[in-house]
Structure formats: C-alpha cells, structure tokens
Design an enzyme around this catalytic site. Sequence first.
Site, mmCIF file in Angstrom:
data_model
loop_
_atom_site.group_PDB
_atom_site.id
_atom_site.type_symbol
_atom_site.label_atom_id
_atom_site.label_comp_id
_atom_site.label_asym_id
_atom_site.label_seq_id
_atom_site.Cartn_x
_atom_site.Cartn_y
_atom_site.Cartn_z
ATOM 1 N N GLY A 36 0.810 -1.222 0.000
ATOM 2 C CA GLY A 36 0.000 0.000 0.000
ATOM 3 C C GLY A 36 0.839 1.266 0.000
ATOM 4 O O GLY A 36 2.003 1.273 0.385
ATOM 5 N N ARG A 68 -2.137 8.698 3.518
ATOM 6 C CA ARG A 68 -2.465 9.604 4.629
ATOM 7 C C ARG A 68 -1.240 9.967 5.482
ATOM 8 O O ARG A 68 -1.331 10.815 6.366
ATOM 9 C CB ARG A 68 -3.571 8.984 5.497
ATOM 10 N N LYS A 128 4.941 3.902 3.686
ATOM 11 C CA LYS A 128 4.450 3.874 5.074
ATOM 12 C C LYS A 128 5.200 2.861 5.942
ATOM 13 O O LYS A 128 5.599 3.181 7.061
ATOM 14 C CB LYS A 128 2.959 3.556 5.084
ATOM 15 N N TYR A 144 -0.109 -7.625 8.337
ATOM 16 C CA TYR A 144 0.057 -6.338 7.656
ATOM 17 C C TYR A 144 1.381 -5.705 8.086
ATOM 18 O O TYR A 144 1.720 -5.720 9.269
ATOM 19 C CB TYR A 144 -1.058 -5.364 8.042
ATOM 20 N N GLY A 185 -13.480 -3.660 9.348
ATOM 21 C CA GLY A 185 -14.360 -4.752 8.944
ATOM 22 C C GLY A 185 -14.937 -5.398 10.198
ATOM 23 O O GLY A 185 -14.293 -5.444 11.241
HETATM 24 C C1 UD1 Z 1 -8.405 -4.085 6.144
HETATM 25 C C2 UD1 Z 1 -9.478 -5.166 6.225
HETATM 26 C C3 UD1 Z 1 -10.494 -4.801 7.304
HETATM 27 C C4 UD1 Z 1 -9.779 -4.623 8.632
HETATM 28 C C5 UD1 Z 1 -8.642 -3.603 8.511
HETATM 29 C C6 UD1 Z 1 -7.808 -3.610 9.760
HETATM 30 C C7 UD1 Z 1 -9.653 -6.030 3.959
HETATM 31 C C8 UD1 Z 1 -10.449 -6.056 2.720
HETATM 32 N N1 UD1 Z 1 -10.110 -5.266 4.934
HETATM 33 O O1 UD1 Z 1 -9.044 -2.882 5.725
HETATM 34 O O2 UD1 Z 1 -11.466 -5.809 7.449
HETATM 35 O O3 UD1 Z 1 -10.685 -4.241 9.645
HETATM 36 O O4 UD1 Z 1 -7.778 -3.932 7.405
HETATM 37 O O5 UD1 Z 1 -6.851 -2.578 9.700
HETATM 38 O O6 UD1 Z 1 -8.682 -6.742 4.036
HETATM 39 N N2 UD1 Z 1 -2.458 -3.991 0.820
HETATM 40 C C9 UD1 Z 1 -1.680 -4.502 -0.183
HETATM 41 N N3 UD1 Z 1 -2.183 -4.593 -1.434
HETATM 42 C C10 UD1 Z 1 -3.463 -4.211 -1.738
HETATM 43 C C11 UD1 Z 1 -4.257 -3.689 -0.706
HETATM 44 C C12 UD1 Z 1 -3.737 -3.601 0.573
HETATM 45 O O7 UD1 Z 1 -0.527 -4.880 0.070
HETATM 46 O O8 UD1 Z 1 -3.826 -4.340 -2.885
HETATM 47 C C13 UD1 Z 1 -1.916 -3.901 2.177
HETATM 48 C C14 UD1 Z 1 -1.830 -2.483 2.707
HETATM 49 O O9 UD1 Z 1 -0.549 -1.928 2.422
HETATM 50 C C15 UD1 Z 1 -2.040 -2.664 4.198
HETATM 51 C C16 UD1 Z 1 -2.925 -3.901 4.287
HETATM 52 O O10 UD1 Z 1 -2.781 -4.578 3.055
HETATM 53 O O11 UD1 Z 1 -0.823 -2.971 4.880
HETATM 54 C C17 UD1 Z 1 -4.391 -3.555 4.537
HETATM 55 O O12 UD1 Z 1 -4.878 -2.757 3.492
HETATM 56 P P1 UD1 Z 1 -5.804 -1.511 3.756
HETATM 57 O O13 UD1 Z 1 -6.123 -0.878 2.473
HETATM 58 O O14 UD1 Z 1 -5.231 -0.661 4.826
HETATM 59 O O15 UD1 Z 1 -7.128 -2.222 4.297
HETATM 60 P P2 UD1 Z 1 -8.246 -1.582 5.212
HETATM 61 O O16 UD1 Z 1 -9.176 -0.819 4.363
HETATM 62 O O17 UD1 Z 1 -7.615 -0.891 6.375
#
Ligand code: UD1
Length: 449
Positions: A11, A15, A22, A103, A140
């Site tokens: 990601g 923000r 990050k 994460y 979530g």
């Molecule tokens: C996610 C969860 C949510 C949970 C929350 C907790 C999902 C769909 N949702 O939401 O249920 O309550 O985390 O913090 O999983 N990332 C990638 N590639 C992508 C998308 C994300 O590597 O294509 C990584 C991001 O860098 C981050 C993590 O996955 O470290 C979570 O992604 P983020 O977009 O922050 O998910 P949330 O919307 O916070």
Amino acid sequence: MAVSFIILAAGMGSRMNSDTPKVLHHVGAAPLLHHALTAARALEPSRIVVVTGHEAAQVAKSAEAFDPSVECVLQEPQLGTAHAVDMAAPLLADFAGDVIVLYGDTPFIRPETLQAMRDARAHHSVVVLGFEAKDPGRYGRLVVSGDDLERIVEYKDSTDEERLITLCNSGVLCASAKLIFELISKVENDNEAQEYYLTDLPALARAQDLSAGVVTCDESETLGVNTRQQLAEAEAAFQSRARSDALENGVTLTAPETVFFALDTHIGRDAIIGPNVIFGTAVTIESGAEIKGFCHLEGCHVSRGAIVGPFARLRPGAELAEDVHVGNFVEIKNAILDEGVKVGHLTYIGDADIGEFTNIGAGTVTCNYDGVMKHRTRIGKRAFIGSSTMLVAPVTVGNDALTASGSVITENVPDEALALGRAKQVNKPGLATKLMARLKSIKAAKGSS
Ligand code: UD1
Ligand code: MG
C-alpha cells in the site's frame, strides 16, 4: 506443522503525507515492517514473503536488511488484500503447512497471539484475529454465531445493523497454504471498492462446509499506522511496552518514562539504567552494567560490571569489556576497550583498540581522521595516557607506556616508554606583572582618546 508468513506491504499509505513508503516509517528506531518481521520470526517460520508495491525496491531492501532469507514479491497494480496474498502463490502454493497473513503497518501483534491463532487451527480451517474495538469506525466487522465466524463484512459494504457490531477484523488470518490459495481463486471484486478482499475467505470456507473461527487480542496489539498522528501514538505505545518489558525482565529503570528503547535493544538482568537514556539500534547491555543518566547509545555492546555516563555517547562499534568505566562527555566510536579500561572525562575515542587496565586522561583525543581517511590508534595494556594527549593515528602506544599531559603523539611509543610530545616550558621571571601593567596602560590610553 510448519508455518510461513505473508506480510502485506504494497500500500501507498497516502495519509502519511510522505515520500517514504508507510512501512518504512520508524517506531522504536526500526521500520514498521521490521516490527511485523520480528513478530513473524519469533514463530520460526519456514518462509517469510513480503508483498511489495509502492516504492517496492526500497521496501524490499529494508526487508532484506532485516533478514536476507526474507523473500519479496511485487503486487502491481494493487487490487486488494486477497490479490496481494495471491502474489505469494508462486512461492507458497505447494507449501505443506499453515500461512499467516500479517500487515506491514501493524507493529504490535505479539508472537503469543500468533501462536494462539496457530493453536486454534486445531478447531477451525480458517482463523481470523479479531478485537473488541472501543470505536469500531471503519474496521471490517466479524459476524459470528457461537464459536463460529460466519463472515467478515467490510465497513463500506455493511448494513446499519452490522455496523453496531464491535468485534472487528485485525486483518491477520491463518489457514493452510493450500486452502488460502484455493479460496482466493474464488474471491470476486463485486463490492463497493471493487477490490479483491481477503476478508471474503471465512464465508467462502463456510460455503464448502469448512469452519472458520476467531481468536481475539487486545485492541492495543492491532493498532495500525495510517497517519503521522498514529505513528506518534505507536511510538508512545511501543516505548511504554518496552519499558514494562525491561522492568519485568529485571532491569532497573530509575525514571522509566524518560528512557527510550529501540526494537532490538537487549538489556540483561540487574542492569541499571538512569534517567534520560536513549537507545538507538543494535545495543546490548549485559547483566549488572550501569548506564547513568543522559547517555546516548547506538550500535554498541556494554559488558558486565561496566559503568557508562552520565552524559556519555557510545556510537556504532563501541565495545566495552567487563568493568570498563566511561565517564561524562566521552564519545566512543568503533573502538574496543578491554577489561578495566577507564576513560573518565571529556574524551573522544574513535577507531581504537585499548588494552586492559589502561587509563585515558581527561581531554584525550584520538585524531583518527586526516580529512580523507580514517586511521586506527592502538594502545597496549596498563598504559597511562596523560590528560589532553592528542594521538595522531595511525599510531601505537605500547604496554605499560605513558604519555605526558598535553602531548601530541605522532610516533609509536614502545612498551614501558614515557613519551613527551610538547614544547619545553620556559619561565620568564617577573614578566607576568610587567605584561599586565603594559596591557592596562594601553587600555587606559584608548579609553581617554
Ligand atoms: C483491512 C481489512 C479490514 C480490517 C482492517 C484492519 C480487507 C479487505 N479489509 O481494511 O477488514 O478491519 O484492514 O486494519 O482486508 N495492501 C496490499 N495490497 C493491496 C491492498 C492492501 O498490500 O492491494 C496492504 C496495505 O498496504 C495494508 C494492508 O494490506 O498494509 C491492509 O490494506 P488496507 O487498504 O489498509 O485495508 P483496510 O481498508 O484498512
Ligand atoms: Mg488499513
């Protein structure tokens, strides 16, 4: 059963308002990513795979610096958390064990919590880490019935009723590698964000009569970092936890709230740490050593019985053997001080080897840098370096040798020799009062003009 980890770190972290990805922002003097890697490594995994995307090269470099055996895969473009995990399929699809997804921006998950998830796999095919949120916000939500997790609903896709649920998804998930990749292949992106959600896995498991369950942890463990504000909060939380851990491990902290630790600080039992001490990376303090107030330490080792400070600075490569004393306003860098060496006051020791029981007088400087290259100073055992000695490196002072105060030592000093390297003193009788009288008359003449 063996376990491997997939750490999501693709990601952008928009923000944070930063050019730095990050997961490379620091807490406890280490990138957030290293916190996740540390928790993962505690379970002695077979493999750790980091999913990179935004600034992938920098993130991969940091992962490798932590441990060269960490593998990185690129996710480009980023289509959601399930898509991110799927990037690791070429490496882990045939892995005959469990996979835990973490994460990279969640630095506080405890290894004990990850172990509890593994244990819960005895009862469930998919295990999700949840927490009771004080303010569930946009997390979530976990929809459970009894011990079973029915599904996870993303905030964006939830009903008003579902939003009342306070049991939230941390994002950490555990299942066998085989099942994770099999279920991911069934994930669709027909949701509000049009992303492939990892959170679809529990419901997909249930649809094929497999069970999903929840392990809960304290909300403080799931604290994620999305903003600078949260980064500062994470730092405070990390320091508070590090202080408690140190106290619990038998370290005396006279003013805990003023001591700052790094992720990799190691302090032995019965060490004493005074107020306002800052630990940078890679510091080890053995049992029974004492660090007095206002010291700054980084990349150094302090052995049993050594006393450092107050107001001392130990820089990378400072190695203090047993019973070494380093006093106030002393800086030591890339130097080995053998047992019982004393460096009491106002001294710079850089690029040096100092033999046991040698005493370094106040104001001594190892002149290690000629403007282009660094050179080493070697001092033997039981030597006595007089106050304000300049040791112009490369130079060697032998065992039991002595340098006179104020000497500039540019040539090697043999064992047992006394080295005098300063101008010979000349006394001019009566000249002090004459000189003073003359200066005063000059001043008076100026004042009257
Ligand atoms: C996610 C969860 C949510 C949970 C929350 C907790 C999902 C769909 N949702 O939401 O249920 O309550 O985390 O913090 O999983 N990332 C990638 N590639 C992508 C998308 C994300 O590597 O294509 C990584 C991001 O860098 C981050 C993590 O996955 O470290 C979570 O992604 P983020 O977009 O922050 O998910 P949330 O919307 O916070
Ligand atoms: Mg998030």
